[in-house]
Design a protein around this motif. Structure first.
Motif, PDB file in Angstrom:
ATOM      1  N   LEU A 246     -20.957  66.235  46.802  1.00 41.28           N
ATOM      2  CA  LEU A 246     -19.677  66.389  46.102  1.00 41.28           C
ATOM      3  C   LEU A 246     -19.280  67.853  45.968  1.00 41.28           C
ATOM      4  CD1 LEU A 246     -19.945  63.603  43.397  1.00 41.28           C
ATOM      5  CD2 LEU A 246     -18.543  63.615  45.453  1.00 41.28           C
ATOM      6  N   ARG A 247     -20.234  68.733  45.766  1.00 36.84           N
ATOM      7  CA  ARG A 247     -19.900  70.160  45.705  1.00 36.84           C
ATOM      8  C   ARG A 247     -19.369  70.647  47.044  1.00 36.84           C
ATOM      9  NH1 ARG A 247     -24.856  72.416  41.979  1.00 36.84           N
ATOM     10  NH2 ARG A 247     -24.022  71.636  40.021  1.00 36.84           N
ATOM     11  N   HIS A 248     -19.972  70.172  48.112  1.00 41.53           N
ATOM     12  CA  HIS A 248     -19.484  70.534  49.441  1.00 41.53           C
ATOM     13  C   HIS A 248     -18.102  69.920  49.685  1.00 41.53           C
ATOM     14  CE1 HIS A 248     -19.742  71.869  53.558  1.00 41.53           C
ATOM     15  NE2 HIS A 248     -19.453  70.647  53.975  1.00 41.53           N
ATOM     16  N   ALA A 249     -17.910  68.672  49.272  1.00 42.57           N
ATOM     17  CA  ALA A 249     -16.609  68.004  49.427  1.00 42.57           C
ATOM     18  C   ALA A 249     -15.551  68.675  48.563  1.00 42.57           C
ATOM     19  CB  ALA A 249     -16.736  66.524  49.069  1.00 42.57           C
ATOM     20  N   ALA A 250     -15.939  69.216  47.428  1.00 45.84           N
ATOM     21  CA  ALA A 250     -14.979  69.925  46.562  1.00 45.84           C
ATOM     22  C   ALA A 250     -14.476  71.196  47.242  1.00 45.84           C
ATOM     23  CB  ALA A 250     -15.620  70.246  45.212  1.00 45.84           C
ATOM     24  N   ARG A 251     -15.355  71.871  47.992  1.00 43.51           N
ATOM     25  CA  ARG A 251     -14.913  73.058  48.732  1.00 43.51           C
ATOM     26  C   ARG A 251     -13.900  72.693  49.813  1.00 43.51           C
ATOM     27  NH1 ARG A 251     -20.480  74.478  48.213  1.00 43.51           N
ATOM     28  NH2 ARG A 251     -20.894  73.743  50.321  1.00 43.51           N
ATOM     29  N   ARG A 252     -14.011  71.475  50.332  1.00 39.98           N
ATOM     30  CA  ARG A 252     -13.056  71.005  51.344  1.00 39.98           C
ATOM     31  C   ARG A 252     -11.876  70.283  50.697  1.00 39.98           C
ATOM     32  NH1 ARG A 252     -16.637  67.544  55.245  1.00 39.98           N
ATOM     33  NH2 ARG A 252     -16.650  66.442  53.286  1.00 39.98           N
ATOM     34  N   ARG A 253     -11.846  70.249  49.371  1.00 39.81           N
ATOM     35  CA  ARG A 253     -10.779  69.641  48.564  1.00 39.81           C
ATOM     36  C   ARG A 253     -10.648  68.138  48.747  1.00 39.81           C
ATOM     37  NH1 ARG A 253      -6.405  74.434  48.108  1.00 39.81           N
ATOM     38  NH2 ARG A 253      -7.966  76.030  48.137  1.00 39.81           N
ATOM     39  N   LEU A 254     -11.755  67.506  49.100  1.00 32.14           N
ATOM     40  CA  LEU A 254     -11.766  66.045  49.181  1.00 32.14           C
ATOM     41  C   LEU A 254     -11.926  65.428  47.796  1.00 32.14           C
ATOM     42  CD1 LEU A 254     -14.069  65.581  52.297  1.00 32.14           C
ATOM     43  CD2 LEU A 254     -11.580  65.428  52.200  1.00 32.14           C
ATOM     44  N   VAL A 255     -12.642  66.136  46.927  1.00 37.04           N
ATOM     45  CA  VAL A 255     -12.827  65.712  45.540  1.00 37.04           C
ATOM     46  C   VAL A 255     -12.654  66.933  44.653  1.00 37.04           C
ATOM     47  CG1 VAL A 255     -14.438  63.863  46.145  1.00 37.04           C
ATOM     48  CG2 VAL A 255     -15.321  66.100  45.547  1.00 37.04           C
ATOM     49  N   ARG A 256     -12.528  66.673  43.367  1.00 42.21           N
ATOM     50  CA  ARG A 256     -12.536  67.793  42.424  1.00 42.21           C
ATOM     51  C   ARG A 256     -13.226  67.348  41.143  1.00 42.21           C
ATOM     52  NH1 ARG A 256      -8.226  67.318  38.767  1.00 42.21           N
ATOM     53  NH2 ARG A 256      -6.714  65.814  39.511  1.00 42.21           N
ATOM     54  N   MET A 257     -13.876  68.320  40.510  1.00 40.13           N
ATOM     55  CA  MET A 257     -14.563  68.028  39.263  1.00 40.13           C
ATOM     56  C   MET A 257     -13.543  68.132  38.136  1.00 40.13           C
ATOM     57  SD  MET A 257     -17.968  69.680  37.564  1.00 40.13           S
ATOM     58  CE  MET A 257     -17.183  71.172  37.046  1.00 40.13           C
ATOM     59  N   VAL A 258     -13.452  67.092  37.332  1.00 39.29           N
ATOM     60  CA  VAL A 258     -12.492  67.049  36.234  1.00 39.29           C
ATOM     61  C   VAL A 258     -13.048  67.764  35.019  1.00 39.29           C
ATOM     62  CG1 VAL A 258     -11.182  65.532  34.699  1.00 39.29           C
ATOM     63  CG2 VAL A 258     -11.550  64.887  37.089  1.00 39.29           C
ATOM     64  N   GLU A 259     -14.276  67.394  34.626  1.00 39.89           N
ATOM     65  CA  GLU A 259     -14.908  67.966  33.444  1.00 39.89           C
ATOM     66  C   GLU A 259     -16.393  67.634  33.458  1.00 39.89           C
ATOM     67  OE1 GLU A 259     -13.707  66.123  29.764  1.00 39.89           O
ATOM     68  OE2 GLU A 259     -13.576  64.151  30.695  1.00 39.89           O
ATOM     69  N   LYS A 260     -17.077  68.156  32.458  1.00 39.72           N
ATOM     70  CA  LYS A 260     -18.479  67.785  32.239  1.00 39.72           C
ATOM     71  C   LYS A 260     -18.559  67.068  30.911  1.00 39.72           C
ATOM     72  CE  LYS A 260     -21.342  70.918  34.846  1.00 39.72           C
ATOM     73  NZ  LYS A 260     -22.516  71.772  34.794  1.00 39.72           N
ATOM     74  N   ARG A 261     -19.175  65.890  30.929  1.00 40.62           N
ATOM     75  CA  ARG A 261     -19.393  65.119  29.710  1.00 40.62           C
ATOM     76  C   ARG A 261     -20.886  64.921  29.537  1.00 40.62           C
ATOM     77  NH1 ARG A 261     -15.654  60.219  31.203  1.00 40.62           N
ATOM     78  NH2 ARG A 261     -13.729  61.361  31.466  1.00 40.62           N
ATOM     79  N   LYS A 262     -21.417  65.443  28.452  1.00 40.93           N
ATOM     80  CA  LYS A 262     -22.852  65.297  28.147  1.00 40.93           C
ATOM     81  C   LYS A 262     -23.707  65.760  29.320  1.00 40.93           C
ATOM     82  CE  LYS A 262     -22.008  61.410  25.079  1.00 40.93           C
ATOM     83  NZ  LYS A 262     -22.228  59.996  24.828  1.00 40.93           N
ATOM     84  N   GLY A 263     -23.318  66.848  29.935  1.00 36.92           N
ATOM     85  CA  GLY A 263     -24.080  67.421  31.035  1.00 36.92           C
ATOM     86  C   GLY A 263     -23.879  66.722  32.368  1.00 36.92           C
ATOM     87  N   MET A 264     -22.987  65.733  32.418  1.00 36.78           N
ATOM     88  CA  MET A 264     -22.736  64.976  33.653  1.00 36.78           C
ATOM     89  C   MET A 264     -21.329  65.309  34.145  1.00 36.78           C
ATOM     90  SD  MET A 264     -24.192  62.612  35.635  1.00 36.78           S
ATOM     91  CE  MET A 264     -25.476  62.132  34.542  1.00 36.78           C
ATOM     92  N   CYS A 265     -21.223  65.650  35.422  1.00 40.77           N
ATOM     93  CA  CYS A 265     -19.923  65.974  36.010  1.00 40.77           C
ATOM     94  C   CYS A 265     -19.107  64.699  36.196  1.00 40.77           C
ATOM     95  CB  CYS A 265     -20.095  66.658  37.362  1.00 40.77           C
ATOM     96  SG  CYS A 265     -20.899  68.252  37.261  1.00 40.77           S
ATOM     97  N   VAL A 266     -17.815  64.810  35.924  1.00 41.36           N
ATOM     98  CA  VAL A 266     -16.876  63.719  36.160  1.00 41.36           C
ATOM     99  C   VAL A 266     -15.998  64.146  37.331  1.00 41.36           C
ATOM    100  CG1 VAL A 266     -15.010  62.332  35.191  1.00 41.36           C
ATOM    101  CG2 VAL A 266     -16.897  63.069  33.728  1.00 41.36           C
TER     102      VAL A 266
END
Length: 155
Positions: free
Chosen positions: A115-135
């Motif tokens: 997902l971090r790699h896909a975020a660099r390609r803008r396929l996904v994006r991280m919305v927030e962190k909830r209780k240490g878990m990425c959304v």
């Protein structure tokens, strides 16, 4: 005056016995060391507290880009999902045992990397962190994948 021969013989014998005692003590120390390692090995297999592996190497479970493709597809359908939810969906889709905690942790790490790699390609994006878990949610990028063995299209 020199010592009588009997005294010298007894002193030599005493030195010999002391030498053997020192050798035996070294052997006893080595045996105790070996025994401690054997006991620790037994505890590894019998003590349930130590049987849990924290991480499992999962190289070769997935093809290149497969995890990201599965995650993007689920994010486009379901909207926002946590990393753990995505990992469980990846495991279900690949028919892996989702109840195996060690394997699940390993897949979670793989999903995070994908997902971090896909975020660099803008396929996904991280919305927030909830209780240490990425959304995560689906990204804005539109990509076309070209399959190498597909026949060329004539227009």
């Amino acid at each position: 005056m020199t010592e009588p021969m009997i005294i010298q013989s007894l002193k030599d014998k005493r030195a010999e016995i002391n030498g053997r005692i020192a050798a035996y003590q070294a052997q006893i120390a080595q045996a105790k060391h070996d025994l401690a390692h054997i006991n620790a090995s037994i505890r590894l297999f019998t003590d349930p507290e130590h049987q849990r592996a924290r991480y499992m190497v999962s190289h070769g479970f997935f093809k290149k880009g497969e995890i990201a493709d599965i995650c993007v597809r689920h994010l486009e359908i379901d909207g926002e999902l946590t990393t753990r939810e995505l990992a469980e969906r990846v495991m279900v889709e690949r028919k892996l045992d989702a109840s195996d905690g060690t394997l699940r942790n390993s897949v979670v790490f793989k999903v995070v990397q994908a997902l971090r790699h896909a975020a660099r390609r803008r396929l996904v994006r991280m919305v927030e962190k909830r209780k240490g878990m990425c959304v995560w949610t689906a990204g804005d990028a539109v990509t076309l994948r070209v399959v190498a063995n597909s026949p060329p299209r004539s227009g």
